[in-house]
Design an enzyme around this catalytic site. Structure first.
Site, short mmCIF file in Angstrom:
data_model
loop_
_atom_site.label_atom_id
_atom_site.label_comp_id
_atom_site.label_asym_id
_atom_site.label_seq_id
_atom_site.Cartn_x
_atom_site.Cartn_y
_atom_site.Cartn_z
N GLY A 24 85.83 -86.53 21.28
CA GLY A 24 86.98 -85.65 21.47
C GLY A 24 88.10 -86.38 22.15
O GLY A 24 88.12 -87.61 22.22
N MET A 26 88.80 -86.68 25.22
CA MET A 26 88.46 -87.38 26.45
C MET A 26 87.62 -88.61 26.20
O MET A 26 87.71 -89.60 26.91
CB MET A 26 87.72 -86.42 27.39
N GLY A 27 86.77 -88.60 25.20
CA GLY A 27 85.92 -89.73 24.91
C GLY A 27 84.74 -89.34 24.04
O GLY A 27 84.74 -88.30 23.39
N ASP A 137 91.18 -74.44 29.93
CA ASP A 137 91.10 -74.72 28.49
C ASP A 137 89.90 -74.01 27.88
O ASP A 137 89.16 -74.59 27.10
CB ASP A 137 91.03 -76.22 28.23
#
Length: 704
Positions: A24, A26-27, A137
């Site tokens: 995703g 972020m990683g 989120d």
């Protein structure tokens, strides 16, 4: 779930890596076995974030807080190392699909299951609130489904990834389709913002659609702020009334988590003997459990099983070690470009409310609606968005990208957004640099020149020169310039201009002679522009106008490019886009609905060829782009709930035949290489860029 690739690590910290769960913004996420024998989901931070000292500090702070989140509806934090060369965190593994995946594969949840979902989510929010966190989120992609109830993940991480300073008001911005109005405005957030997102996620579970519809981020955000959610798919009764209360525009009018839980617990729930999940979801969970067992035992995995990530992997990343995450790329030679650490700012996050470089102010929208422009009302107050738009400290992130464009020679890819312009060597898969100071928008000329729009002028930069070749505009009665485009011969630049506060903030289409700097024409607009393009012969200008009254002032407009005279306007409030072909300057492709695309004569405004509509069950098209020879028209889509999973279509422009029916990994925006070698596509508002093979549209690389 997918088997490990050659470059994937086999151990991270004390944990043994078993398989890949996905990736995703972020990683990457891995399935891992802890030293005490438990399974965990281990998330490794991407390279750019790993090198950002501010992110590391925020990440460590959020991890410390997240350790205090406990409850049956929040997977526990197992372990983390924010100080590692590549920071990582591990949470309890939940072998179930996300709410997004479950609804996509099995359809909406039943009325009884919706109550269980909402009750579990609010109890998760209570646990998160007790630890001093706001999720920021909450969305279907951050909700896992399990037999014991929904599991809320990634709480607190949104601030670590997206914020820039812990003391700044309105630090983060969530996913557009589920963000609260106060998030969009950059105001202080509380659990009531998460309650808004909770209600939107339940509406999605009931319908398969976001509460404020689909479309471009700017359009969705505008509906979140000004329009009511569509609650028709939710069965009539107390739950619908509760959700309407949670979706109030004013956070003070919404219940807090405790009050919402009390109301939900008074509703009837399904018989526990039969479980709360529909059979398809239960089957997915069992398949995930079998996959994790096989991964743990070292048995082969079937990457096509449910739970496999749609996010491609380049397969070339080195294992975690002394050299990870790799050496920086050499400095680019262009005087405009320089490398700097990725820093996602509040201005970039608020910029999701714009397209093509222009901003709309929530308290002062343009008033003209007759196609002839006109003055707008004077300011009635400064909305927090206005201050956010005024900042110009955005880093080279992909958060606000709304346009992709290749250089004329096809070697570079420009990612253009509001106050963000990054340049990529797509063959090497590397960020070349960023334009600093970042412009409001950019246009690329046929000779490689750049037109950069700033508050006070539009600068023209020729390739290799260390100063602007020309500065256009600069009138005292202009508030900003945006959306600059070159005419095909490069002699004219046209842009969106906003009047200064003293001039009433009217919007204008302004064109200049590049050689003399003189204004060629100026046309008042009934709203701001969100897209602008010249026809191939330079005879027409086509733009997408977004006015304060979508039914009267929004639409695709066509102007005479020589005089600025209005010729046509095509109206549709929900789905509207256009594309101009490279070799037939008298026509354009026009999207006038989620699946209604036609080829239109620019001179008469009449449709000359309706294109075959895609089949049912696909996301609505939002971005059209032609192949270099004009023979194929591609349609990218925008799925706010899970943009990386969006599927686009393609047509034969000679016959109108549908060549690909909602099966292409094309997410708005899309760009085609000038020789058709590759196609570039976004994966949402903050995800990586995908490079697709120009012939079969298979993913060949990922830029992140």
């Amino acid at each position: 779930m997918q088997p490990l690739a050659l470059g994937d690590p086999r151990h991270i910290g004390p944990h043994r890596i078993l398989a890949r769960l996905g990736a995703g913004g972020m990683g990457k996420v891995y399935l891992a076995r802890t030293p005490d024998g438990h399974l965990c989901a281990l998330k490794v931070v991407m390279d750019d974030l790993a090198g950002d000292a501010r992110f590391r500090a925020r990440f460590a702070r959020e991890i410390r807080t997240a350790r205090h989140v406990h409850g049956p509806f929040t997977p526990s934090l197992v372990d983390a190392d924010p100080e590692a060369l590549v920071p990582w965190m591990a949470t309890e593994y939940v072998p179930g699909p996300t709410l997004k995946e479950a609804v996509a594969s099995g359809g909406p949840l039943s009325a009884e299951s919706l109550i269980v979902l909402a009750t579990g989510l609010v109890r998760a929010l209570e646990a998160i609130e007790e630890a001093g966190l706001v999720h920021r989120d909450l969305k279907p992609g951050n909700i896992l489904l399990s037999p014991r109830g929904p599991q809320v993940i990634d709480f607190g991480i949104a601030r670590a990834v997206e914020g820039t300073a812990l003391t700044r008001t309105g630090q983060t911005f969530g996913t557009p389709a589920y963000a609260s109005p106060e998030q969009i405005a950059g105001a202080d957030l509380s659990v009531r913002s998460d309650v808004f997102s909770l209600a939107g996620s339940v509406v999605f579970a009931a319908s398969g659609q976001p509460p404020f519809g689909r479309g471009r981020p700017a359009d969705v955000l505008r509906r979140v702020v000004f329009e009511e959610a569509d609650l028709a798919p939710v069965p009539q009764g107390p739950l619908r009334d509760i959700l309407a209360h949670c979706l109030a525009k004013d956070p003070a009018q919404r219940p807090d988590a405790a009050g919402l839980r009390r109301r939900l617990e008074a509703l009837p729930t399904p018989d526990a003997a039969h479980g709360w999940l529909p059979p398809p979801v239960a089957e997915q969970i069992e398949r995930s459990r079998e996959q994790s067992r096989r991964a743990d035992a070292g048995e082969p995995l079937d990457a096509s099983e449910d739970g496999a990530s749609d996010t491609p992997d380049r397969g070339t990343a080195p294992p975690l070690g002394p050299d990870y995450p790799g050496a920086p790329a050499p400095e680019p030679p262009h005087p405009l470009w320089r490398r700097r650490p990725v820093a996602v700012t509040t201005a970039a996050l608020a910029a999701l409310a714009v397209l093509g470089g222009g901003a709309y102010t929530l308290t002062d929208l343009p008033a003209g609606a007759d196609g002839g422009g006109g003055d707008t009302a004077a300011d009635t107050g400064t909305h927090p968005l206005e201050e956010a738009f005024a900042r110009d400290d955005t880093g080279p992130d992909l958060m606000a990208v709304d346009r992709l464009a290749f250089s004329p020679d096809g070697e570079l890819l420009y990612a253009i957004g509001y106050y963000a312009l990054s340049v990529w060597d797509w063959r090497a898969g590397e960020l070349v640099g960023v334009v600093d100071p970042a412009p409001r928008g950019a246009g690329i000329g046929g000779d490689g020149s750049l037109a950069l729009a700033y508050d006070d002028s539009v600068q023209i930069w020729n390739d290799g020169e260390d100063s602007p070749a020309a500065e256009l505009g600069g009138d005292d009665d202009r508030g900003f310039y945006a959306l600059p485009v070159f005419s095909p011969d490069g002699s004219t630049v046209t842009a969106l201009a906003e009047g200064s506060p003293d001039a009433g903030r009217g919007y204008f289409l302004q064109a200049w002679d590049v050689g003399t700097g003189e204004t060629a024409f100026e046309v008042p607009l009934p709203g701001m522009l969100t897209d602008l393009e010249y026809s191939a012969d330079g005879g027409f200008l086509v733009g997408r106008v977004s006015g304060p009254d979508p039914d009267q002032s929004s639409g695709v407009a066509v102007w005479d490019a020589r005089t600025g005279a209005w010729l046509h306007r095509f109206e549709n409030a929900e789905h509207l886009d256009f594309a101009l072909p490279p070799r037939n300057p008298g026509t354009m492709a026009l999207l006038q609905g989620p699946d209604r695309v036609s080829l239109v004569d620019l001179g008469t405004g009449r449709a000359v060829l309706p294109l075959e509509p895609p089949g049912e069950g696909h996301d609505a098209s939002t971005d059209l782009v032609y192949s270099p020879d004009g023979s194929v028209l591609y349609a990218g889509v925008d799925d706010p709930a899970d943009p990386g999973g969006a599927r686009g279509s393609a047509w034969d422009t000679a016959t109108g035949e549908l060549l690909h029916d909602g099966e292409l990994l094309l997410s708005d925006p899309v760009a085609v290489h000038p020789e058709g070698e590759v196609v570039a596509s976004a994966t949402g508002s903050s995800g990586p860029l995908l490079i697709l093979d120009g012939e079969n549209l298979a993913v060949v690389d990922e830029l992140s």
